[in-house]
Design a protein around this motif. Sequence first.
Motif, mmCIF file in Angstrom:
data_model
loop_
_atom_site.group_PDB
_atom_site.id
_atom_site.type_symbol
_atom_site.label_atom_id
_atom_site.label_comp_id
_atom_site.label_asym_id
_atom_site.label_seq_id
_atom_site.Cartn_x
_atom_site.Cartn_y
_atom_site.Cartn_z
ATOM 1 N N LYS A 105 0.810 -1.358 -0.003
ATOM 2 C CA LYS A 105 -0.006 -0.023 0.001
ATOM 3 C C LYS A 105 0.854 1.363 -0.041
ATOM 4 O O LYS A 105 0.553 2.123 -0.815
ATOM 5 N N ILE A 106 1.741 1.292 0.800
ATOM 6 C CA ILE A 106 2.843 2.539 0.868
ATOM 7 C C ILE A 106 3.582 2.649 -0.451
ATOM 8 O O ILE A 106 3.394 3.597 -1.303
ATOM 9 N N LEU A 107 3.975 1.406 -1.070
ATOM 10 C CA LEU A 107 4.607 1.762 -2.366
ATOM 11 C C LEU A 107 3.716 1.965 -3.523
ATOM 12 O O LEU A 107 4.088 2.925 -4.379
ATOM 13 N N GLY A 108 2.579 1.551 -3.609
ATOM 14 C CA GLY A 108 1.306 1.693 -4.314
ATOM 15 C C GLY A 108 1.006 3.001 -4.539
ATOM 16 O O GLY A 108 0.624 3.639 -5.437
ATOM 17 N N ASP A 109 0.789 3.724 -3.125
ATOM 18 C CA ASP A 109 0.466 4.819 -3.065
ATOM 19 C C ASP A 109 1.341 5.847 -3.700
ATOM 20 O O ASP A 109 1.108 7.043 -4.324
ATOM 21 N N MET A 110 2.716 5.937 -3.384
ATOM 22 C CA MET A 110 3.632 6.596 -3.897
ATOM 23 C C MET A 110 3.793 6.392 -5.465
ATOM 24 O O MET A 110 3.959 7.442 -6.051
ATOM 25 N N LEU A 111 3.649 5.350 -6.055
ATOM 26 C CA LEU A 111 3.517 5.054 -7.475
ATOM 27 C C LEU A 111 2.308 5.712 -8.241
ATOM 28 O O LEU A 111 2.759 6.297 -9.267
ATOM 29 N N SER A 112 1.245 5.642 -7.471
ATOM 30 C CA SER A 112 0.065 6.158 -7.944
ATOM 31 C C SER A 112 0.147 7.576 -8.286
ATOM 32 O O SER A 112 -0.195 8.250 -9.401
ATOM 33 N N VAL A 113 0.658 8.531 -7.208
ATOM 34 C CA VAL A 113 0.899 9.857 -7.260
ATOM 35 C C VAL A 113 1.906 10.389 -8.629
ATOM 36 O O VAL A 113 1.843 10.968 -9.346
ATOM 37 N N GLU A 114 2.919 9.498 -8.661
ATOM 38 C CA GLU A 114 3.822 9.722 -10.004
ATOM 39 C C GLU A 114 3.197 9.714 -11.100
ATOM 40 O O GLU A 114 3.054 10.056 -11.996
#
Length: 158
Positions: A102-111
């Motif tokens: 979830k943490i990595l997915g949220d970071m990638l989603s923003v980018e």
Amino acid sequence: MDRSLLENLAGLMIHKGHYFARIYSCIPASKELNISSAVCLGIINGTEGGCSATELKEMSCYDKALISRMLTDMQNDGYIIRNPEDKDKQRGMRYIPSEKGKILGDMLSVEFLKISSEVSKDIPKEDLKTFYEVSCKLINNLGEYAGELESVKLEKGK
């Protein structure tokens, strides 16, 4: 179909993949997942209740074998887990992001959202939708064609 049009389409797909890989490599979180897995993690992360492999295939345009490998790898690496609320483990098994995912997915989603909005500016939504649908069909056809080539190669090797 006109040969030059086919050549232009193939060139466009190659350039699209090349530029996306270059952009993706600039995202700090990209060191953890390859592009395909990052796309799938983003889809799983953004879907309420997670995704089944079939849903992921439909939303990502990746083939069934690749989806299966990515799900196994992401599960082994701790990015996703099977949804504990699934009643029937054999049919429609759904995957949800782990805390790490979830943490990595949220970071990638923003980018990805930032990149998507930048590269799609001044293009009508209907054109983008058509482009996406046609691109998915081209990618699926290319996968089928590659599979056919591989089977011919194996038959000749007998």
